[in-house]
Write a protein that holds these residues in place. Sequence first.
Motif, mmCIF file in Angstrom:
data_model
loop_
_atom_site.group_PDB
_atom_site.id
_atom_site.type_symbol
_atom_site.label_atom_id
_atom_site.label_comp_id
_atom_site.label_asym_id
_atom_site.label_seq_id
_atom_site.Cartn_x
_atom_site.Cartn_y
_atom_site.Cartn_z
ATOM 1 N N ASP A 143 52.713 -6.999 12.220
ATOM 2 C CA ASP A 143 52.559 -6.975 13.668
ATOM 3 C C ASP A 143 51.203 -7.522 14.095
ATOM 4 O O ASP A 143 51.097 -8.248 15.094
ATOM 5 C CB ASP A 143 52.742 -5.551 14.211
ATOM 6 C CG ASP A 143 54.196 -5.113 14.186
ATOM 7 O OD1 ASP A 143 55.069 -5.982 14.335
ATOM 8 O OD2 ASP A 143 54.455 -3.912 14.010
ATOM 9 N N ASN A 146 51.337 -11.264 13.674
ATOM 10 C CA ASN A 146 52.169 -11.911 14.694
ATOM 11 C C ASN A 146 51.437 -12.027 16.029
ATOM 12 O O ASN A 146 51.511 -13.065 16.695
ATOM 13 C CB ASN A 146 53.470 -11.140 14.864
ATOM 14 C CG ASN A 146 54.408 -11.298 13.675
ATOM 15 O OD1 ASN A 146 54.211 -12.174 12.833
ATOM 16 N ND2 ASN A 146 55.415 -10.461 13.579
ATOM 17 N N GLN A 147 50.736 -10.973 16.425
ATOM 18 C CA GLN A 147 49.952 -11.042 17.658
ATOM 19 C C GLN A 147 48.819 -12.057 17.521
ATOM 20 O O GLN A 147 48.516 -12.803 18.458
ATOM 21 C CB GLN A 147 49.388 -9.672 18.000
ATOM 22 C CG GLN A 147 50.453 -8.653 18.385
ATOM 23 C CD GLN A 147 49.856 -7.301 18.671
ATOM 24 O OE1 GLN A 147 49.096 -7.127 19.617
ATOM 25 N NE2 GLN A 147 50.183 -6.318 17.834
ATOM 26 N N LYS A 226 58.759 -11.118 21.111
ATOM 27 C CA LYS A 226 58.186 -9.770 21.097
ATOM 28 C C LYS A 226 56.781 -9.755 21.678
ATOM 29 O O LYS A 226 56.405 -8.831 22.405
ATOM 30 C CB LYS A 226 58.168 -9.235 19.663
ATOM 31 C CG LYS A 226 57.658 -7.794 19.562
ATOM 32 C CD LYS A 226 57.771 -7.269 18.136
ATOM 33 C CE LYS A 226 57.317 -5.819 18.057
ATOM 34 N NZ LYS A 226 57.427 -5.281 16.678
ATOM 35 N N TYR A 227 55.986 -10.775 21.340
ATOM 36 C CA TYR A 227 54.610 -10.860 21.814
ATOM 37 C C TYR A 227 54.458 -12.140 22.643
ATOM 38 O O TYR A 227 54.232 -13.214 22.101
ATOM 39 C CB TYR A 227 53.636 -10.865 20.636
ATOM 40 C CG TYR A 227 53.764 -9.653 19.748
ATOM 41 C CD1 TYR A 227 53.363 -8.398 20.197
ATOM 42 C CD2 TYR A 227 54.305 -9.761 18.466
ATOM 43 C CE1 TYR A 227 53.490 -7.283 19.392
ATOM 44 C CE2 TYR A 227 54.420 -8.649 17.646
ATOM 45 C CZ TYR A 227 54.016 -7.417 18.117
ATOM 46 O OH TYR A 227 54.139 -6.308 17.321
#
Length: 430
Positions: A143, A146-147, A226-227
């Motif tokens: 996560d 990914n961000q 998602k982001y």
Amino acid sequence: MDYLPNHSDKVNLDKLSYYSDIVLLNSTRCEEIPLSLLLLINRSKGSFLAKGFGSKCSSYNLSGSKNFTDAPKGEGTIRLGKTLKKFIHQRLNVGHLIFLNTASILPLRNGIRLVGLSFSTKAPRLQILAKNINKNSLSENKDIFNQWLVGFTDGDGSFSIVRQNDKWSLTYIIGQSTYNLRILHFIKKQLGSSGSIYIEKNRTQAHFRIRDLVTLEKVIFPIFDKYPLLTTKYFKYLKFKEAHSILSNTSYTKSEKDSLIFKILDSKPDILPYISPAWSIVNYKVFNYETASQVMSKSWLVGFTEAEGSFYLVSKSKDKIVSETVIVGRIIHAFEITQKLDEIVLIAIKHLLHINTNVQFKKAGYYTIVTTNSRAIENIICYFKNTFKGMKAVEYRIWARSYLNDKGNYLALRKIRDNIRIMKARTNSN
């Protein structure tokens, strides 16, 4: 006191900050909390009452639960379980310890005691028991990566829709100088070795790219759905994804696909200047640390800075000779991020990094946020410590160490600046 809390002492953080174990007494300008801060202990109830100075108050207990309530500005409070022995005060993600000085407990009337607080900013054994972004967590936490990738893409990535030889090609692409080639290999590895790295014939530029429609759908789209992107690239991503849907649809004829994709390419935002809908949760207005934090994560900002940030040394004055005496010039540290569009992004960065100067629009047609202020530079050094993966990590370390060790030493800073330029030139020429 040299106390580090065990697991039972952990305190959860307000959702607007990045560390899960820091109590924010003033989340907007924590460094301005006065030394006259008092901690009141209610002996009958067995709880600590720390007078805060922000606009919120939070109630905590040792089981980790928390409640947020609005309170008049200047009257916020934080209640902590009686066995908690330490506060961690955050000044822009820098751990400052506020220790209870039990020797200074003085009895007062009505069962209330006044406790003096001793402040220490030097704690070499400080261990923040919180999830924090660093160069290791970028590799280990999906996560966080990914961000970070979304932030890096907002800076140096693109979503390309190209028609060549009567065929459509969709490409997710990140471009870098070969000086920073290692960051492209890092991204490729983190994405499961998807995509390819291409080095241009001039050997100065390189690109990481993914063209396969299936890989785009399974690897790239889930991340950016998602982001969301925080810049105008959000609109380009929507067009890219819509084109992907058309090309993947076997029910369309070739001419129908051509017509629909040309229409997509010609489409423009309904409102200009375009702002990513990610900012809608703050009504497209950023005016302090809290509103910036609701949209922009530290992982995103590290990735964006890795792509767009500049840590450099700038001459404020040059050497000059006056009456046969050499007057040495002055070199200072500076940090800057520029953007052609997306003023709101730079405003958010300004608040997250506590930069006092305002975002400026230059005649050349771009926005910039830049600071040479010592307090802001120190905040930035602490904020980005041990976070970068590419050559930005090298540039940052040299820049930060030279500030800590050589600030005000013109000759040393000039030598460091010249060596950085030589390092870049040699790398790009190889």
